[in-house]
Design a protein around this motif. Structure first.
Motif, PDB file in Angstrom:
ATOM      1  N   ASN A   2       0.848  -1.192   0.000  1.00 18.64           N
ATOM      2  CA  ASN A   2       0.000   0.000   0.000  1.00 18.64           C
ATOM      3  C   ASN A   2       0.882   1.240   0.000  1.00 18.64           C
ATOM      4  OD1 ASN A   2      -2.287  -1.615   0.320  1.00 18.64           O
ATOM      5  ND2 ASN A   2      -2.165  -1.510   2.524  1.00 18.64           N
ATOM      6  N   PHE A   3       0.588   2.166  -0.893  1.00 18.08           N
ATOM      7  CA  PHE A   3       1.218   3.478  -0.889  1.00 18.08           C
ATOM      8  C   PHE A   3       0.129   4.482  -0.562  1.00 18.08           C
ATOM      9  CE2 PHE A   3       3.926   1.079  -3.823  1.00 18.08           C
ATOM     10  CZ  PHE A   3       5.162   1.319  -3.251  1.00 18.08           C
ATOM     11  N   ILE A   4       0.330   5.237   0.503  1.00 16.90           N
ATOM     12  CA  ILE A   4      -0.699   6.165   0.966  1.00 16.90           C
ATOM     13  C   ILE A   4      -0.177   7.594   0.900  1.00 16.90           C
ATOM     14  CG2 ILE A   4      -2.171   6.813   2.914  1.00 16.90           C
ATOM     15  CD1 ILE A   4      -1.770   3.891   3.926  1.00 16.90           C
ATOM     16  N   GLN A   5      -0.944   8.453   0.247  1.00 20.56           N
ATOM     17  CA  GLN A   5      -0.650   9.882   0.204  1.00 20.56           C
ATOM     18  C   GLN A   5      -1.755  10.568   1.006  1.00 20.56           C
ATOM     19  OE1 GLN A   5      -0.725  11.685  -3.679  1.00 20.56           O
ATOM     20  NE2 GLN A   5       0.511  13.400  -3.002  1.00 20.56           N
ATOM     21  N   LYS A   6      -1.516  10.711   2.305  1.00 19.62           N
ATOM     22  CA  LYS A   6      -2.561  11.196   3.209  1.00 19.62           C
ATOM     23  C   LYS A   6      -3.002  12.616   2.896  1.00 19.62           C
ATOM     24  CE  LYS A   6      -1.575   8.131   7.017  1.00 19.62           C
ATOM     25  NZ  LYS A   6      -1.284   7.984   8.425  1.00 19.62           N
ATOM     26  N   ARG A   9      -5.366  12.274   0.237  1.00 18.09           N
ATOM     27  CA  ARG A   9      -6.346  11.223   0.510  1.00 18.09           C
ATOM     28  C   ARG A   9      -6.432  10.199  -0.624  1.00 18.09           C
ATOM     29  NH1 ARG A   9      -8.517  11.400   4.908  1.00 18.09           N
ATOM     30  NH2 ARG A   9     -10.414  10.303   4.412  1.00 18.09           N
ATOM     31  N   ARG A  10      -5.252   9.762  -1.076  1.00 20.89           N
ATOM     32  CA  ARG A  10      -5.168   8.754  -2.145  1.00 20.89           C
ATOM     33  C   ARG A  10      -4.354   7.564  -1.657  1.00 20.89           C
ATOM     34  NH1 ARG A  10      -3.441  12.520  -7.203  1.00 20.89           N
ATOM     35  NH2 ARG A  10      -1.808  13.032  -5.740  1.00 20.89           N
ATOM     36  N   VAL A  11      -4.688   6.393  -2.197  1.00 19.91           N
ATOM     37  CA  VAL A  11      -3.933   5.187  -1.867  1.00 19.91           C
ATOM     38  C   VAL A  11      -3.837   4.317  -3.118  1.00 19.91           C
ATOM     39  CG1 VAL A  11      -5.972   3.926  -1.061  1.00 19.91           C
ATOM     40  CG2 VAL A  11      -3.718   3.251  -0.255  1.00 19.91           C
ATOM     41  N   ILE A  13      -3.027   0.347  -4.050  1.00 17.73           N
ATOM     42  CA  ILE A  13      -2.889  -1.008  -3.507  1.00 17.73           C
ATOM     43  C   ILE A  13      -2.331  -1.876  -4.623  1.00 17.73           C
ATOM     44  CG2 ILE A  13      -4.081  -2.968  -2.488  1.00 17.73           C
ATOM     45  CD1 ILE A  13      -6.229  -0.927  -1.561  1.00 17.73           C
ATOM     46  N   PHE A  45      -9.562   1.804   3.571  1.00 18.49           N
ATOM     47  CA  PHE A  45      -9.417   3.084   2.872  1.00 18.49           C
ATOM     48  C   PHE A  45     -10.754   3.588   2.340  1.00 18.49           C
ATOM     49  CE2 PHE A  45      -5.509   0.559   2.346  1.00 18.49           C
ATOM     50  CZ  PHE A  45      -4.691   1.306   3.177  1.00 18.49           C
ATOM     51  N   MET A  50     -11.152   7.517   0.902  1.00 17.51           N
ATOM     52  CA  MET A  50      -9.938   7.821   0.140  1.00 17.51           C
ATOM     53  C   MET A  50     -10.127   7.394  -1.314  1.00 17.51           C
ATOM     54  SD  MET A  50      -6.952   6.827   2.837  1.00 17.51           S
ATOM     55  CE  MET A  50      -5.687   7.846   2.096  1.00 17.51           C
ATOM     56  N   ILE A  52      -8.951   5.392  -4.352  1.00 17.75           N
ATOM     57  CA  ILE A  52      -8.210   4.128  -4.384  1.00 17.75           C
ATOM     58  C   ILE A  52      -7.875   3.732  -5.817  1.00 17.75           C
ATOM     59  CG2 ILE A  52      -8.307   1.671  -3.810  1.00 17.75           C
ATOM     60  CD1 ILE A  52     -10.364   2.505  -1.608  1.00 17.75           C
TER      61      ILE A  52
END
Length: 70
Positions: A2-6, A9-11, A13, A45, A50, A52
């Motif tokens: 998982n790469f999360i860009q808080k 608000r994007r992820v 998978i 998520f 978020m 996705i």
């Protein structure tokens, strides 16, 4: 993976598969995307509202195929 860009608000998978048969790359990408859905990797998520991106990757030696599902 998982790469999360808080802040945005994007992820992303990512499910990665490996094979010794190059003709199976496309099917393994599809299998990876299906696994993301079946195992509900996106659920935490989705609850956070978020954005996705689901990515299925497959490798055969130095050959690679990637499929993306939003």
């Amino acid at each position: 993976i998982n790469f999360i860009q808080k802040s945005k608000r994007r992820v992303a998978i990512i499910e990665i598969k490996r094979t010794d048969d190059e003709s199976k790359l496309s099917a393994l990408c599809d299998k990876g995307l299906k696994q993301i859905d079946d195992e509900k990797y996106a659920y935490p998520f989705e609850k956070q509202k978020m954005s996705i991106i689901k990515i299925g990757m497959a490798f055969c030696g130095k050959e690679c195929m990637v499929k993306v599902k939003k």
